[in-house]
Design an enzyme around this catalytic site. Structure first.
Site, PDB file in Angstrom:
ATOM      1  N   HIS A  99      41.295  89.531  46.655  1.00 46.86           N
ATOM      2  CA  HIS A  99      41.788  90.345  47.782  1.00 46.86           C
ATOM      3  C   HIS A  99      43.132  90.949  47.427  1.00 46.86           C
ATOM      4  CE1 HIS A  99      42.918  86.143  48.303  1.00 46.86           C
ATOM      5  NE2 HIS A  99      44.060  86.583  48.819  1.00 46.86           N
ATOM      6  N   HIS A 101      46.504  92.437  49.180  1.00 49.48           N
ATOM      7  CA  HIS A 101      47.273  92.524  50.423  1.00 49.48           C
ATOM      8  C   HIS A 101      47.950  93.894  50.494  1.00 49.48           C
ATOM      9  CE1 HIS A 101      47.459  88.035  51.203  1.00 49.48           C
ATOM     10  NE2 HIS A 101      47.234  88.007  49.905  1.00 49.48           N
TER      11      HIS A 101
HETATM   12  P1  AMP Z   1      46.251  84.457  49.342  1.00 47.43           P
HETATM   13  O1  AMP Z   1      47.224  83.382  49.721  1.00 47.43           O
HETATM   14  O2  AMP Z   1      46.857  85.583  48.545  1.00 47.43           O
HETATM   15  O3  AMP Z   1      45.003  83.890  48.709  1.00 47.43           O
HETATM   16  O4  AMP Z   1      45.838  85.148  50.719  1.00 47.43           O
HETATM   17  C1  AMP Z   1      44.811  84.684  51.536  1.00 47.43           C
HETATM   18  C2  AMP Z   1      45.003  85.373  52.861  1.00 47.43           C
HETATM   19  O5  AMP Z   1      43.812  85.297  53.593  1.00 47.43           O
HETATM   20  C3  AMP Z   1      46.124  84.743  53.725  1.00 47.43           C
HETATM   21  O6  AMP Z   1      47.124  85.717  53.983  1.00 47.43           O
HETATM   22  C4  AMP Z   1      45.369  84.316  54.980  1.00 47.43           C
HETATM   23  O7  AMP Z   1      46.123  84.503  56.150  1.00 47.43           O
HETATM   24  C5  AMP Z   1      44.142  85.218  54.937  1.00 47.43           C
HETATM   25  N1  AMP Z   1      42.980  84.711  55.659  1.00 47.43           N
HETATM   26  C6  AMP Z   1      42.412  83.490  55.522  1.00 47.43           C
HETATM   27  N2  AMP Z   1      41.328  83.391  56.343  1.00 47.43           N
HETATM   28  C7  AMP Z   1      41.220  84.575  56.990  1.00 47.43           C
HETATM   29  C8  AMP Z   1      40.319  85.102  57.951  1.00 47.43           C
HETATM   30  N3  AMP Z   1      39.300  84.371  58.447  1.00 47.43           N
HETATM   31  N4  AMP Z   1      40.512  86.361  58.395  1.00 47.43           N
HETATM   32  C9  AMP Z   1      41.536  87.107  57.922  1.00 47.43           C
HETATM   33  N5  AMP Z   1      42.415  86.678  57.011  1.00 47.43           N
HETATM   34  C10 AMP Z   1      42.268  85.428  56.545  1.00 47.43           C
END
Ligand code: AMP
Ligand code: ZN
Length: 139
Positions: A99, A101
């Site tokens: 993903h 950001h």
């Molecule tokens: P990372 O720490 O870069 O792996 O980012 C993972 C991101 O996914 C975090 O910012 C979480 O807040 C986000 N996240 C986790 N579960 C969900 C969800 N169900 N819907 C939207 N965002 C999510």
């Protein structure tokens, strides 16, 4: 992929605040925004991290992140954008489906990427730069 929260979002098994979808990618609001308007852009196919993600998907993800950035500038009136992306737990990845950001930035917000990078930046000798350049050079 079973037990992947982002695959479940792609498959509509769990809800999301979707802002964009096409044949390859999906973009939706981060459930725990670190700034107002925090968006994630993901491939609809499961790839754990940048090491596995196919280039066709990466290209589309960056193009979509740019379109979202332009939209954020227009409708949120933000002054800048950071793109952030983590691979591996040591790098801070917590969801193991690639993903990107998209982080709209406003003067005085709580993120301090730039300050933080400036603080830990290290001065290198010419030989050290050359050694690293030779190690990382891609043909
Ligand atoms: P990372 O720490 O870069 O792996 O980012 C993972 C991101 O996914 C975090 O910012 C979480 O807040 C986000 N996240 C986790 N579960 C969900 C969800 N169900 N819907 C939207 N965002 C999510
Ligand atoms: Zn997945």
């Amino acid at each position: 992929m079973d037990n992947c929260v982002f695959c479940k979002i792609v498959n509509k098994e769990i809800p999301s605040y979707k802002i964009y979808e096409d044949d390859l990618v999906l973009a939706f609001l981060d459930i725990n925004p670190v700034v107002s308007g925090h968006v994630l852009v993901i491939p609809k196919k499961h790839f754990e991290s940048i090491f596995e993600t196919e280039e066709e998907y990466l290209k589309r993800i960056v193009i979509v992140a740019r379109r979202i950035s332009i939209k954020m500038k227009e409708v949120l009136g933000v002054e800048g954008i950071n793109l952030y992306q983590a691979n591996g737990s040591v790098a801070g990845q917590t969801v193991f489906h690639f993903h990107l950001h998209v982080l709209p930035r406003r003067a005085g917000d709580s993120l301090d990427f730039v300050k933080w990078m400036g603080k830990i930046a290290k001065k290198l000798e010419k030989e050290e730069f050359e050694e690293m350049r030779d190690k990382l050079a891609i043909n």
